[in-house]
Design an enzyme around this catalytic site. Sequence first.
Site, mmCIF file in Angstrom:
data_model
loop_
_atom_site.group_PDB
_atom_site.id
_atom_site.type_symbol
_atom_site.label_atom_id
_atom_site.label_comp_id
_atom_site.label_asym_id
_atom_site.label_seq_id
_atom_site.Cartn_x
_atom_site.Cartn_y
_atom_site.Cartn_z
ATOM 1 N N TYR A 1 -7.159 -4.861 -16.482
ATOM 2 C CA TYR A 1 -8.230 -5.381 -17.336
ATOM 3 C C TYR A 1 -9.350 -5.994 -16.500
ATOM 4 O O TYR A 1 -9.116 -6.825 -15.627
ATOM 5 C CB TYR A 1 -7.650 -6.432 -18.271
ATOM 6 C CG TYR A 1 -8.536 -6.838 -19.426
ATOM 7 C CD1 TYR A 1 -8.913 -5.928 -20.400
ATOM 8 C CD2 TYR A 1 -8.978 -8.149 -19.555
ATOM 9 C CE1 TYR A 1 -9.696 -6.308 -21.482
ATOM 10 C CE2 TYR A 1 -9.759 -8.549 -20.634
ATOM 11 C CZ TYR A 1 -10.123 -7.616 -21.588
ATOM 12 O OH TYR A 1 -10.899 -7.994 -22.661
ATOM 13 N N SER B 1 -0.435 -3.699 -15.648
ATOM 14 C CA SER B 1 -1.122 -4.516 -16.638
ATOM 15 C C SER B 1 -1.849 -3.601 -17.631
ATOM 16 O O SER B 1 -1.206 -2.767 -18.262
ATOM 17 C CB SER B 1 -2.064 -5.500 -15.953
ATOM 18 O OG SER B 1 -2.515 -6.477 -16.868
ATOM 19 N N GLN B 2 -3.184 -3.715 -17.782
ATOM 20 C CA GLN B 2 -3.871 -2.782 -18.660
ATOM 21 C C GLN B 2 -3.597 -1.345 -18.239
ATOM 22 O O GLN B 2 -3.370 -0.467 -19.067
ATOM 23 C CB GLN B 2 -5.379 -3.036 -18.652
ATOM 24 C CG GLN B 2 -6.163 -2.024 -19.486
ATOM 25 C CD GLN B 2 -7.655 -2.213 -19.371
ATOM 26 O OE1 GLN B 2 -8.296 -2.716 -20.279
ATOM 27 N NE2 GLN B 2 -8.236 -1.805 -18.240
ATOM 28 N N ASP C 1 6.203 -13.983 -16.349
ATOM 29 C CA ASP C 1 4.864 -13.456 -16.642
ATOM 30 C C ASP C 1 4.373 -14.007 -17.977
ATOM 31 O O ASP C 1 4.873 -13.630 -19.038
ATOM 32 C CB ASP C 1 4.925 -11.925 -16.679
ATOM 33 C CG ASP C 1 3.557 -11.278 -16.820
ATOM 34 O OD1 ASP C 1 2.563 -11.995 -17.064
ATOM 35 O OD2 ASP C 1 3.487 -10.039 -16.687
#
Length: 318
Positions: free
Chosen positions: A92, A183-184, A269
């Site tokens: 992101y 992640s993204q 996380d």
Amino acid sequence: MAFFDLPLAQLRDYRPALDQPDDFDAFWSRTLTAARKHDLAAEVTPYDALLPGVRVSDVRFSGYDGQRVAAWLVEPAIGDRPLPCVVQFIGYGGGRGRPHEWLLWPAAGYAVLVVDSRGQGDGDTPDLPGDNTPHHNGLMTRGVLDPETYYYRRLFTDAVRAVDLASTLPAVDPGRIVVAGASQGGGIAQAVAGLHRQVRAALIDVPFLTCFRRATEITDSYPYQELSNFCAANRDRVEQVFHTLGYFDGGHFAARATAPALYSVGLMDDVCPPSTVFAAYNHYAGPKRMQVWPYNRHEGGGSFQTPVQLPWLRDQLA
């Protein structure tokens, strides 16, 4: 951040019911069919990155609604062709970056197609025509009141078209295409694994864009906090928001994926809480393996994950 989510023993069995829209498959079939009416119109231009050990090309192709998407193609300078190809998606706020950042996969004998994220990074790929200013945040809520206009409809479509593109490149073996990201990027790879049958394997690290409602309920960290803030300001539209997000939830894509997948999760996380990762993983329909990093946060395994990925991927592509 200490352990804040479910204990690992419970995470391994955590498989919440899928709450997907009735027309989920029809929505994505219609979206991708419309995108594929546009020719890829690939432009592959040699790029001198002053890296003699690799060949670098600046790549442009048609993604959502025929809009142009940027990518890097980096491949070993020598060796037999065609090559297995890793289609790499980005976290992101980031973009395709610079070619020297993507030398791992060519060093291991793979081509890598690094796909820009529209509206993010340094602006090589605008989100919408005439909108050349990249965004660092705020994309989680862009168009979120309607699945037709939601930002991730465009981004996921670009990603599927990137796999379409990879399969046409002369240097690439179309039978050995891998999707990867963290992640993204992990969320995008997970979505593409569920949408594209040509994916041979998936590397899905600490995936974002998964189990949205639970994420907003158990973490205050961004980017999920963007959704919480939006819902706080639009109290009468909360269910409308989560209805839209149902078309983009990683668990729904995971349930449709059949390619072997290697996941990773950090048990501390707070950006992508471990229960959201396990929720998708436990629904993943193909062969799968989870690499757990107990004392790590959103960095997950970091450089320790690579020695796990390389032999696993070698075995999948053998």
